[in-house]
Design a protein around this motif. Structure first.
Motif, PDB file in Angstrom:
ATOM      1  N   SER A  55      -4.947   4.615  -3.969  1.00  0.00           N
ATOM      2  CA  SER A  55      -4.550   6.011  -3.786  1.00  0.00           C
ATOM      3  C   SER A  55      -5.499   6.980  -4.483  1.00  0.00           C
ATOM      4  CB  SER A  55      -3.143   6.246  -4.357  1.00  0.00           C
ATOM      5  OG  SER A  55      -2.205   5.394  -3.760  1.00  0.00           O
TER       6      SER A  55
ATOM      7  N   TYR B   2      -0.581   3.172   8.509  1.00  0.00           N
ATOM      8  CA  TYR B   2      -1.267   2.009   7.927  1.00  0.00           C
ATOM      9  C   TYR B   2      -1.751   1.064   9.028  1.00  0.00           C
ATOM     10  CZ  TYR B   2      -1.937  -2.482   5.613  1.00  0.00           C
ATOM     11  OH  TYR B   2      -2.471  -3.686   5.200  1.00  0.00           O
TER      12      TYR B   2
ATOM     13  N   GLY C 255      -0.692   5.029  -8.727  1.00  0.00           N
ATOM     14  CA  GLY C 255      -1.084   4.901  -7.322  1.00  0.00           C
ATOM     15  C   GLY C 255      -2.236   3.925  -7.152  1.00  0.00           C
TER      16      GLY C 255
ATOM     17  N   ARG D  69       2.216  10.171  -5.771  1.00  0.00           N
ATOM     18  CA  ARG D  69       2.480  11.499  -5.191  1.00  0.00           C
ATOM     19  C   ARG D  69       2.510  12.627  -6.202  1.00  0.00           C
ATOM     20  NH1 ARG D  69       6.937   8.567  -5.471  1.00  0.00           N
ATOM     21  NH2 ARG D  69       8.927   9.466  -6.063  1.00  0.00           N
TER      22      ARG D  69
ATOM     23  N   GLY E  43      -3.374  11.224  -3.104  1.00  0.00           N
ATOM     24  CA  GLY E  43      -2.001  11.297  -3.605  1.00  0.00           C
ATOM     25  C   GLY E  43      -1.081  12.178  -2.773  1.00  0.00           C
TER      26      GLY E  43
ATOM     27  N   ARG F 119       1.119   4.316  -2.755  1.00  0.00           N
ATOM     28  CA  ARG F 119       0.900   5.714  -2.388  1.00  0.00           C
ATOM     29  C   ARG F 119       2.075   6.579  -2.853  1.00  0.00           C
ATOM     30  NH1 ARG F 119      -2.495   7.833   1.491  1.00  0.00           N
ATOM     31  NH2 ARG F 119      -3.713   5.959   1.110  1.00  0.00           N
TER      32      ARG F 119
ATOM     33  N   PHE G  64      -6.794   1.614   5.231  1.00  0.00           N
ATOM     34  CA  PHE G  64      -5.965   1.810   4.038  1.00  0.00           C
ATOM     35  C   PHE G  64      -5.806   0.540   3.196  1.00  0.00           C
ATOM     36  CE2 PHE G  64      -4.481   5.268   6.908  1.00  0.00           C
ATOM     37  CZ  PHE G  64      -5.048   6.291   6.176  1.00  0.00           C
TER      38      PHE G  64
ATOM     39  N   GLU H 118       0.905  11.304   2.471  1.00  0.00           N
ATOM     40  CA  GLU H 118       1.914  10.255   2.612  1.00  0.00           C
ATOM     41  C   GLU H 118       1.389   9.152   3.523  1.00  0.00           C
ATOM     42  OE1 GLU H 118       6.473   9.516   4.132  1.00  0.00           O
ATOM     43  OE2 GLU H 118       5.481  11.408   4.621  1.00  0.00           O
ATOM     44  N   LEU H 119       1.675   7.908   3.162  1.00  0.00           N
ATOM     45  CA  LEU H 119       1.246   6.780   4.000  1.00  0.00           C
ATOM     46  C   LEU H 119       2.482   6.171   4.656  1.00  0.00           C
ATOM     47  CD1 LEU H 119      -1.107   4.951   4.911  1.00  0.00           C
ATOM     48  CD2 LEU H 119      -0.663   3.531   2.907  1.00  0.00           C
TER      49      LEU H 119
ATOM     50  N   CYS I  63       0.836  -1.209   0.000  1.00  0.00           N
ATOM     51  CA  CYS I  63       0.000   0.000   0.000  1.00  0.00           C
ATOM     52  C   CYS I  63       0.870   1.259   0.000  1.00  0.00           C
ATOM     53  CB  CYS I  63      -0.928   0.005   1.214  1.00  0.00           C
ATOM     54  SG  CYS I  63      -2.153  -1.320   1.186  1.00  0.00           S
TER      55      CYS I  63
END
Lengths: 391, 110
Positions: A329, A193, A325, A176, A184, A172, A206, A187-188, A168
């Motif tokens: 995303s 998560y 993404g 970006r 997008g 992501r 997520f 930030e993950l 995941c």
């Protein structure tokens, strides 16, 4: 009889900007998608004589209602309700129609609106089996069924939530620079998560795609026509679809790609090692794991090991994966989610990306999966695309 | 609650199926009847729902459900009433309500 798609061009990838919710109906998204297709191709509405559409939120309207609503006269019309497999299948069928001369230019469009009630209503009335056997247990919608499948997969193969989390996070990162990805710019991290609220154990927020409104669309025509219009295009090296695979197996995780994997690679005269990018159907991370196995990128149960040595980042040297993404995303704009992989694959091969471009894109795969009517997805499809000469 | 459950079976070929259908999934005969089978089976998977689209369940969250394989029928989704469930454990499905509108509950087979 040859199964070649010789002479067919797939081109003009278009995205109608995703929105979390919209007060518009599905026809707005079809109309906007067609307008963008015409504007980007230089074609007139009267040049488009075939249309293939997919939508959940169009009801009670149907494909023919779209033609009437948009004021377009057609020689060929198709409506596909194959969930996340619809984009690949739409491409495949439109290609045959162009090859056979039943239509010259086919607009393939997946579009849906979204409002706070539309998704719950869809889930409450998705199929007879789900109403009887899933909804009645509070488990309507795909998340509960995929939670069951995910837990089973984790137990069978010793996979952890962190393993899904890394996938995941990599998607992501790919999103970006994509302005269409609703998540997008967020930030993950692994902490975020793992710490997100649980939807259905073991799935956290997520792991689940966010429903939204939007459309994805592309055109199918002859290579000759694409060249005369000076449109960069992709060619179809091979495409396959399958339904209700593994109907007698207990394990609902089975997807069905394994049934046509060999035929797909044989027709394409290529193997997994030749594929530069994979746009997989990422409704839930466990299905990405299954696609990597079923489509021959790694051994069954070997995904974690594969991911340890394979960079999925769009700018990496490994297998560029879900380069926009993905739905995880971007959001899942209903049936547009089933077309997202195709349009993103076309964007990479024709140099028309929204976000990051992979270097020297020549060949890639798009995979689709869809329609959980009861306890498993029933439609699977995959296509291998290559850049056309004028691209 | 009974520890046997009512499922559809085909009068022609004997195939047992779930969820119920208009015709037999195997031979396509429409000559179907309800038959009672033992609810013993194996826990394929389970989950704890923290979210539901159904208003009546929203008040009862978290809600546990399971997927069970019976000897004759695979993959029944049911309410789970086992405190420490584990994949692969032996379970029994109990039925509440009639065959047209059943609710299934998974209990441990001890």
């Amino acid at each position: 009889m040859s199964r070649s798609y010789q002479g067919v061009a797939v081109c003009v990838p278009q995205t109608v900007r995703y929105q979390r919710y919209s007060s518009h109906g599905a026809q707005y998204f079809f109309g906007t998608a067609l307008r963008q297709l015409l504007s980007a191709s230089g074609l007139q509405k009267s040049d488009v004589d075939g249309m293939s559409i997919s939508s959940f939120t169009l009801a009670p309207d149907t494909g023919i209602s779209v033609a009437e609503h948009l004021g377009i006269e057609l020689r060929w019309l198709d409506q596909l309700i194959l969930g996340g497999a619809s984009g690949v299948v739409s491409l495949k069928r439109a290609a045959r129609v162009v090859q056979n001369g039943d239509a010259e230019v086919v607009a393939c469009m997946g579009a849906d609106t979204c409002n706070p009630d539309s998704y719950a209503n869809l889930m409450a009335n998705f199929s007879d089996f789900s109403t009887f056997g899933v909804h009645a247990y509070g488990a309507g919608g795909p998340s509960a069924v995929f939670a069951l499948a995910t837990k089973q997969y984790m137990e069978t193969h010793g996979v952890t939530r962190e393993d899904f989390g890394r996938l995941c996070i990599s998607q992501r990162q790919n999103a970006r620079h994509n302005p269409n990805a609703l998540l997008g710019d967020k930030e993950l991290t692994m902490e975020a998560y793992l710490g997100a609220r649980t939807v259905a154990e073991p799935l956290g927020l997520f792991d689940c795609v966010m429903p939204c409104a939007g459309a994805e669309a592309f055109l199918v025509m002859s290579e000759e026509r694409a060249r005369s219009l000076q449109l960069p295009y992709a060619r179809i090296k091979a495409a396959e679809e399958g339904y209700n695979a593994h109907k007698d197996l207990d394990l609902p995780i089975n997807g069905g790609w394994c049934n046509f994997r060999e035929a797909l690679y044989a027709e394409a005269d290529a193997g997994p090692e030749d594929i530069q990018f994979l746009q997989s159907y990422d409704d839930y991370p466990v299905m990405v794991f299954r696609q990597l196995e079923d489509l021959g990128f790694c051994e069954y149960g070997g995904v974690v090991e594969y991911l340890e040595k394979t960079d999925l980042n769009v700018e990496g040297a490994g297998l560029a994966h879900n380069t926009s993404g993905g739905q995880l995303s971007s959001g899942q704009a209903g049936f547009a989610g089933g077309f997202l992989g195709v349009t993103e694959g076309l964007r990479q091969l024709t140099g028309q990306v929204l976000g990051c471009q992979i270097a020297d894109a020549r060949i890639g795969m798009v995979s689709g999966f869809g329609m959980v009517n009861y306890d498993r997805g029933l439609c699977s499809a995959a296509v291998i695309l290559e850049a056309g000469e004028s691209s | 609650m009974s520890s046997s459950i009512d499922v559809q079976s085909c009068s022609e070929c004997g195939f047992v199926q779930y969820p119920p259908r208009e015709v037999c999934r195997s031979c396509l005969s429409s000559d179907l009847e309800w038959t009672t089978i033992e609810g013993t089976g194996e826990l394929l998977s389970w989950t704890r729902l923290n979210h539901s689209f159904e208003a009546e369940f929203q008040q009862q969250l978290p809600w546990d459900i399971a997927q069970v394989k019976l000897d004759k029928v695979s993959c029944i989704i049911a309410n789970l009433t086992i405190e420490n469930p584990s994949v692969g454990m032996k379970v029994i499905i109990r039925q509440k309500g009639d065959c047209d509108n059943p609710q299934y509950f998974v209990v441990a087979n001890e």
